[in-house]
Design a protein around this motif. Sequence first.
Motif, PDB file in Angstrom:
ATOM      1  N   TYR A  72       0.845  -1.195   0.000  1.00 55.27           N
ATOM      2  CA  TYR A  72       0.000   0.000   0.000  1.00 55.27           C
ATOM      3  C   TYR A  72       0.883   1.249   0.000  1.00 55.27           C
ATOM      4  O   TYR A  72       2.108   1.153   0.071  1.00 55.27           O
ATOM      5  N   THR A  73       0.248   2.393  -0.029  1.00 55.27           N
ATOM      6  CA  THR A  73       0.980   3.659  -0.159  1.00 55.27           C
ATOM      7  C   THR A  73       2.106   3.800   0.879  1.00 55.27           C
ATOM      8  O   THR A  73       3.254   4.089   0.527  1.00 55.27           O
ATOM      9  N   LEU A  74       1.780   3.567   2.155  1.00 54.17           N
ATOM     10  CA  LEU A  74       2.809   3.732   3.193  1.00 54.17           C
ATOM     11  C   LEU A  74       3.948   2.728   3.035  1.00 54.17           C
ATOM     12  O   LEU A  74       5.091   3.026   3.379  1.00 54.17           O
TER      13      LEU A  74
ATOM     14  N   PHE B  39       5.943  15.229   2.947  1.00 51.03           N
ATOM     15  CA  PHE B  39       7.198  15.398   2.209  1.00 51.03           C
ATOM     16  C   PHE B  39       8.095  14.192   2.427  1.00 51.03           C
ATOM     17  O   PHE B  39       8.197  13.670   3.534  1.00 51.03           O
ATOM     18  N   CYS B  40       8.716  13.746   1.333  1.00 49.82           N
ATOM     19  CA  CYS B  40       9.577  12.564   1.385  1.00 49.82           C
ATOM     20  C   CYS B  40      10.903  12.887   0.722  1.00 49.82           C
ATOM     21  O   CYS B  40      10.974  13.757  -0.148  1.00 49.82           O
ATOM     22  N   GLU B  41      11.900  12.134   1.088  1.00 52.71           N
ATOM     23  CA  GLU B  41      13.164  12.250   0.393  1.00 52.71           C
ATOM     24  C   GLU B  41      13.348  11.033  -0.496  1.00 52.71           C
ATOM     25  O   GLU B  41      13.418   9.905  -0.014  1.00 52.71           O
ATOM     26  N   LEU B  42      13.389  11.289  -1.804  1.00 51.42           N
ATOM     27  CA  LEU B  42      13.511  10.224  -2.794  1.00 51.42           C
ATOM     28  C   LEU B  42      14.900  10.376  -3.401  1.00 51.42           C
ATOM     29  O   LEU B  42      15.120  11.293  -4.191  1.00 51.42           O
ATOM     30  N   ASP B  43      15.820   9.505  -3.027  1.00 53.28           N
ATOM     31  CA  ASP B  43      17.242   9.771  -3.269  1.00 53.28           C
ATOM     32  C   ASP B  43      17.559  11.168  -2.742  1.00 53.28           C
ATOM     33  O   ASP B  43      17.327  11.408  -1.580  1.00 53.28           O
ATOM     34  N   ASP B  44      18.024  12.074  -3.612  1.00 56.19           N
ATOM     35  CA  ASP B  44      18.358  13.372  -3.037  1.00 56.19           C
ATOM     36  C   ASP B  44      17.292  14.429  -3.290  1.00 56.19           C
ATOM     37  O   ASP B  44      17.506  15.607  -3.052  1.00 56.19           O
ATOM     38  N   GLN B  45      16.142  13.982  -3.813  1.00 54.97           N
ATOM     39  CA  GLN B  45      15.108  14.961  -4.125  1.00 54.97           C
ATOM     40  C   GLN B  45      14.010  14.952  -3.072  1.00 54.97           C
ATOM     41  O   GLN B  45      13.553  13.886  -2.677  1.00 54.97           O
TER      42      GLN B  45
ATOM     43  N   SER C  91      14.026   7.752   2.045  1.00 51.04           N
ATOM     44  CA  SER C  91      14.872   7.706   3.237  1.00 51.04           C
ATOM     45  C   SER C  91      14.238   8.507   4.372  1.00 51.04           C
ATOM     46  O   SER C  91      14.537   8.284   5.534  1.00 51.04           O
ATOM     47  N   GLN C  92      13.389   9.445   4.044  1.00 50.99           N
ATOM     48  CA  GLN C  92      12.723  10.246   5.078  1.00 50.99           C
ATOM     49  C   GLN C  92      11.270  10.472   4.689  1.00 50.99           C
ATOM     50  O   GLN C  92      10.961  10.621   3.516  1.00 50.99           O
ATOM     51  N   PHE C  93      10.415  10.525   5.675  1.00 51.16           N
ATOM     52  CA  PHE C  93       9.010  10.828   5.403  1.00 51.16           C
ATOM     53  C   PHE C  93       8.464  11.652   6.554  1.00 51.16           C
ATOM     54  O   PHE C  93       8.503  11.211   7.699  1.00 51.16           O
ATOM     55  N   ILE C  94       8.009  12.833   6.237  1.00 55.61           N
ATOM     56  CA  ILE C  94       7.378  13.659   7.264  1.00 55.61           C
ATOM     57  C   ILE C  94       5.904  13.750   6.919  1.00 55.61           C
ATOM     58  O   ILE C  94       5.506  14.468   5.989  1.00 55.61           O
TER      59      ILE C  94
END
Lengths: 280, 317
Positions: free
Chosen positions: B70-72, B101-107, B80-83
């Motif tokens: 699922y999404t989560l 907001f998420c960190e997808l590699d460096d974006q 690497s990060q999810f706020i």
Amino acid sequence: MSWFVRKDKGIQTPTEMKREAPDGLWYQCPNCKKIMHTREHKLNAYTCVHCNYHEKIGSDAYFSILFDENQFVELDATMTSADPLKFTDTKPYPDRLRTTINKTGLKDAVRTAYGPMNDITVTIACMDFGFIGGSMGSVVGEKIARAIDHALQNKTPFLMISRSGGARMMEAGFSLMQMAKTSAKLALLSEAGLPYVSLLTDPTTGGVTASYAMLGDFNIAEPGALIGFAGPRVIRETIGTDLPKGFQSAEFVLEHGFLDFIVDRKDLKDKLSSLFKMLQ
Amino acid sequence: MRTYLDFEKPIADLESRLEETKALAQSSNVDVSQAVEVLEQSIEKLRREIFQNLTRWQRVQLSRHPDRPYTLDYISLMCSQFIELHGDRTVRDDPAMIGGFCELDDQAVMIIGQQKGRNTKQRQQRNFGMANPEGYRKALRLMKLAEKFNKPIITLIDTPGAFPGLEAEERGQGEAIARNLKEMFMLKVPVICIIIGEGASGGALGIAIGDRVFMLENTWYSVISPESCSSILWRSWNFKEQAAEALKLTAKDMATFNLVDGIIDEPLGGAHTDHGAMALHLKEVILKSLAELNALDPDERIDQRIDKFCSMGVVVE
């Protein structure tokens, strides 16, 4: 033992011997059951002179009510549905289309036109519920999109009159994307600063409510119209209890803040033209 | 314990025989390596055969598989990060629609999606992935936030529909979806939408207006579910297979009609058999599309987005 007893036996006038009033001379209101002359009913914008019941009417009637002297130019009058999915349920979609076209004399569930309304040129798209429940397929989406293009090019206000059960299942994915298409065009109309009035009439539900019908600068409705996203039957099944009286009526939707006003059909033309004059 | 769908029964049988053989080897010290190898090969072969010839209804079943990511799950596997951010600032927070907001590699990206539950309690809490109007308004709020900080938006769609409830109507389900459609066309940042499970009608479309719209291989996307279509057009719930065929609702169908931009392959046996591999592949597709979209300027993207959806539809003139 019945309550009433027939005193004279054998009153059995054959149907062909019964005296008939000429067809279409009288109109009986389905709400209050009172009778009025059809001319009187028509002059009253197809609303009951006694109880104000708004008869469900189609594009022909709306155009005659709104355009000055019924003068208008129809857009894309010959466009008809294709059958991109080769859809068959209990009968093939093309058969269903052909039968409906022959029965209603309409090409699909929306007609679009422009013309003068109290001397202001407006572009109007009006749905016909008689055509497969006013369902939205590619033709409905495309004609509305082009009508909005026409309004954009000619800088006219746009009036959308919705009466629809929602999406047309026989066009599945194509039907769904008409919600997107019409919303995209309305976004452009909005950017151009042209007024968009969405009139919701009885009934307006499903994908139509979840796209252009709810996107008006002014969302307005006819009295008593059923307006909702999910139909009452679906909601009843979901929650398992009966729905409160008046649920999803135009008055209910107004009270919850999703309509600007409810307008009697006989006041529609004057009220809209006053509004458009103020915005000019 | 894995959940097998009815058409996976032959695979399940072979797999249980494989388990038995392995267990036998452990208890009796008999060398079964050859038998195991033969069994493993025939399982692989059978799986390939079954999954190459899936019917539309079978794909619908796969899209609803209880073990599907699922999404989560995707967020935790890809980022690497999810706020996580909550609430529509008007009524309440809708747990059926999540985002942040998420960190997808460096974006940094904004990811938004419907969320289903894994067990009964979660399913209730997430309302089976059926969002209320506040869910759609929360989604729009987060999209505007992403636009403000110039971050791309990724939406993951997995819903049996927008919730058809009493309060949903009172709070304007139709209006909430409609507004999202209109507003999403004008977003200045890249928008990528992916159907990861069920894409039911307006409830799916309400977060699915994007520069790229993809479907995972075993998902469906249409104007109505096969069950509801059957009940309306055939007046019985028993024609769901026929309805699924008639609606042409699979990724392959939708891509053929140019109603979506592409199909994302799933691991053999479906996304649920290997969450990690699925998420990795999804991430590749997202990053590739982001690179393409970042190269365009905002007005170009908006024009292309509008033109794409406006070209959808077939009429006779």
